[in-house]
Each structure stands twice: as structure tokens, then as C-alpha cells.
Design an enzyme around this catalytic site. Structure first.
Site, PDB file in Angstrom:
ATOM      1  N   LYS A   1       0.707 -24.882   0.812  1.00 51.38           N
ATOM      2  CA  LYS A   1      -0.449 -25.750   0.543  1.00 51.38           C
ATOM      3  C   LYS A   1      -0.618 -25.866  -0.959  1.00 51.38           C
ATOM      4  CE  LYS A   1      -5.514 -25.558   1.274  1.00 51.38           C
ATOM      5  NZ  LYS A   1      -6.632 -24.933   2.030  1.00 51.38           N
TER       6      LYS A   1
ATOM      7  N   LYS B   1       0.639 -28.783   3.456  1.00 51.24           N
ATOM      8  CA  LYS B   1      -0.762 -29.207   3.410  1.00 51.24           C
ATOM      9  C   LYS B   1      -1.179 -29.489   1.971  1.00 51.24           C
ATOM     10  CE  LYS B   1      -5.498 -27.559   4.384  1.00 51.24           C
ATOM     11  NZ  LYS B   1      -6.350 -26.511   5.024  1.00 51.24           N
TER      12      LYS B   1
ATOM     13  N   ASP C   1      -5.867 -19.639   5.540  1.00 51.08           N
ATOM     14  CA  ASP C   1      -5.419 -20.245   4.284  1.00 51.08           C
ATOM     15  C   ASP C   1      -5.590 -19.191   3.183  1.00 51.08           C
ATOM     16  OD1 ASP C   1      -5.656 -22.405   6.106  1.00 51.08           O
ATOM     17  OD2 ASP C   1      -6.100 -23.815   4.475  1.00 51.08           O
TER      18      ASP C   1
HETATM   19  O1  LIG Z   1      -8.736 -26.913   1.294  1.00 53.59           O
HETATM   20  C1  LIG Z   1      -9.423 -27.901   1.153  1.00 53.59           C
HETATM   21  C2  LIG Z   1     -10.071 -28.296  -0.107  1.00 53.59           C
HETATM   22  O2  LIG Z   1     -10.939 -27.309  -0.555  1.00 53.59           O
HETATM   23  C3  LIG Z   1     -10.791 -29.583   0.069  1.00 53.59           C
HETATM   24  O3  LIG Z   1     -11.014 -30.159  -1.186  1.00 53.59           O
HETATM   25  P1  LIG Z   1     -11.901 -31.497  -1.316  1.00 53.59           P
HETATM   26  O4  LIG Z   1     -13.331 -31.056  -1.119  1.00 53.59           O
HETATM   27  O5  LIG Z   1     -11.629 -31.976  -2.710  1.00 53.59           O
HETATM   28  O6  LIG Z   1     -11.488 -32.467  -0.286  1.00 53.59           O
END
Ligand SMILES: O=C[C@H](O)COP(=O)(O)O
Length: 311
Positions: free
Chosen positions: A207, A243, A142
Site C-alpha cells: 500500500k 492499494k 493495514d
Molecule cells: O488509508 C486510507 C487513507 O488514510 C485515506 O486517505 P484520504 O482521506 O486522503 O482518502
């Protein structure tokens, strides 16, 4: 505030078409009014579980915490016949620890290489980080785009960097994080989506967010990106995956995002090769709703561990 050179972005939008923000808001408002019940709800909840990139991205992450997260990804909840999550998502230093648990299983290892979340490191440092994460066992990378360069209109630089990261990935899947909250407008999100898609391979992702800024994934920016994927597919035949990430915490939110996918891209995108949820806190609410559908009773949140299964 970075200096703005919007002419390059405008030229790109002349090619790919601008966004009608009112139309986007009207479409996403309708998704929230759809009612999903019984068998369709169970189907949607299980599908959402199978699409979760179960994430821990904290400075205090340890090999032990990552090992527990991996067990949770493999066995979300005892007594519930549900899928594994799609992946775990960790910092590069944690990839080798995740690999000890999930390598060879159906749970992939995603890693946020490229000086996540800011991306503020020299390109050669970012590329070295990507290569090291892949060598340690990452199946998916990512990356964050260079938002400063994008807003300054240096679109070739942004696209060349994505292409360089893609090359460093080798066979690993690439997810390109636009950090939509920093791109300021729907038009910019659409332009950045096309910029990335033009160099990605089928099955790579765009994403929304890092989850590290004040604004996260929204139905609106998800919709702009889904429509960009649809339009790119219609003009090139290339299937790019999506995503949304950051701030997705409830089953109700996840089901609404899935309605957006179904109504914009159709059933071909309703699988975890074409759609994921980047989320640290969503899985347990999906499991809680699945237990409710199975037993008729809500379990208290403490029945759902943050790590291995406890039900
Ligand atoms: O890529 C994923 C995100 O950092 C997750 O964010 P979150 O902790 O708000 O679910």
C-alpha cells in the site's frame, strides 16, 4: 534526518533492478490521455466502487460515525444498482463497532493497527494491537513499515517486523504501507516493495500511503509498485495485491489508476482481491458519475450523504 546507509538498499536493487524514473513518468503521462466512455466507463466506475476501502481515520471518530460509514459501505446509494465497497477501514478501537454492522456481509473490516500512522511504538505494542484488532473482528490489517530503519539501511529489521506482524495477523489479510512520500526516491519505493513482498502471502497487499502526510498516492508511485508486483510475480509466481491510498478523491483519478493496473498487470488484477483504493472521499464522486451515466444529469453533491444512502 536519519543517518543513511544506502549500501544495503543498493545491494537489494542490484538483485531486483533499479527504476528508470523517466520511463515511469512517460508511462503514467499516457494513462491520463486515455478516454473511457459509456459502457466501459460504467464498468470502471462500478469496479472502482467495489474496490473502495471506505475509510474514516480521525481522532473524532465515534461508534455512531463508524456505524453510518458501515451502512454507506453496504448500501452506497439508494436507487443505484451498484456493488458494496470492498471494506471499511477504521482505527482498532472502532473494529468492534464496525463488526456489529458488517460482520457476515461481503464488506470486510480493515484496521490500521501498528501505531498508525507513525509506527513509533515498541514492536510488542504494535503486535498486541494487531492481535486485539483481529480478535475484535478485523479481516484485514493495514500496517506501517519502520521508515526510519529502512532509510538507515536496516533492511533485515524492517523485513523481520513485517514477518512478525504477518504472524500476528493469523488468517487476516495484511496490507503493508510503505509511506512512499517518506521513502524519497522511486528506487527506495521499489526496494521496499520487494522487501515486503518477499515475506507476504499471495493475496496480501502493498500500500502506498497512510493519507496522513503532505504527499499521498500518485500515479508515479502506484506505477513503481505495480511494476514491482509484476516483476515479483514473473520471478516467483506469487500474486501480491496493491492499494493506493490518500488523496484519491475523484472518479477520473480512480479510472486513471485502473488503466494503469490494466496496462501493467492485466485483467487478473482488476478485482477487489488484487486492487483496492484507500479513500475517505472517493465513493461519492464515483456514485455521482454513475447517477449521471444512468440519468444523464449530474446531481448536486448534497444528494450524496457521507453515511447511509440518500438518493
Ligand atoms: O488509508 C486510507 C487513507 O488514510 C485515506 O486517505 P484520504 O482521506 O486522503 O482518502
Amino acid at each position: 534526518m536519519p543517518s543513511r546507509n544506502l549500501s544495503a538498499i543498493r545491494r537489494l536493487l542490484d538483485e531486483v533492478g533499479p527504476v528508470d524514473p523517466t520511463g515511469i513518468e512517460e508511462r503514467v503521462a499516457k494513462y491520463g490521455t486515455r478516454s473511457v466512455k459509456k459502457a466501459a466507463k460504467v464498468f470502471g466506475l462500478n469496479l472502482a466502487v467495489s474496490m473502495v476501502d471506505l475509510t474514516t481515520l480521525e481522532g473524532k471518530d465515534t461508534p455512531g460515525k463508524v456505524a453510518s460509514l458501515c451502512q454507506k459501505a453496504l448500501h452506497p446509494h439508494q436507487g443505484l444498482d451498484c456493488p458494496t465497497t470492498a471494506a471499511v477501514c477504521v482505527y482498532p478501537a472502532m473494529v468492534k463497532h464496525a463488526a456489529k454492522i458488517v460482520k457476515g456481509t461481503e464488506v470486510k473490516i480493515a484496521s490500521v493497527a501498528t501505531a498508525f500512522p507513525s509506527g513509533q511504538a515498541p514492536l510488542k505494542t504494535r503486535l498486541a494491537e494487531v492481535k486485539a484488532a483481529v480478535a475484535d473482528g478485523a479481516d484485514e490489517i493495514d500496517m506501517v513499515i519502520n521508515r526510519g530503519a529502512f532509510l538507515a539501511g536496516e533492511l533485515s529489521l524492517v523485513q523481520d517486523e513485517i514477518a512478525s506482524v504477518l504472524e500476528a495477523c493469523g488468517a487476516a489479510t495484511l496490507k503493508v504501507i510503505l509511506e512512499t512520500s517518506e521513502l524519497e526516491t522511486y528506487d527506495n519505493i521499489r526496494a521496499a516493495s520487494f522487501l515486503a513482498m518477499q515475506v507476504l502471502r499471495p493475496g496480501d497487499f502493498i500500500k502506498t500511503s497512510t493519507g496522513k502526510t503532505s504527499a499521498n498516492a500518485t500515479l508515479g508511485n502506484n506505477q513503481v509498485m505495480l511494476e514491482a508486483i509484476r516483476d515479483f510475480y514473473l520471478s516467483t509466481g506469487t500474486e501480491i495485491a496493491m492499494k493506493p491510498a490518500g488523496g484519491i478523491r475523484t472518479a477520473k483519478q480512480a479510472l486513471t489508476f485502473l488503466i494503469a493496473v490494466k496496462e501493467t498487470l492485466g485483467d487478473a488484477w482488476l478485482n477487489n482481491q488484487r486492487y483496492r483504493f484507500g479513500a475517505s472521499g472517493l465513493l461519492n464522486d464515483l456514485l455521482r458519475q454513475l447517477v449521471k451515466e444512468k440519468t444523464g444529469c449530474y446531481q448536486a453533491p448534497y444528494h450524496f450523504s457521507e453515511s447511509a444512502s440518500s438518493y
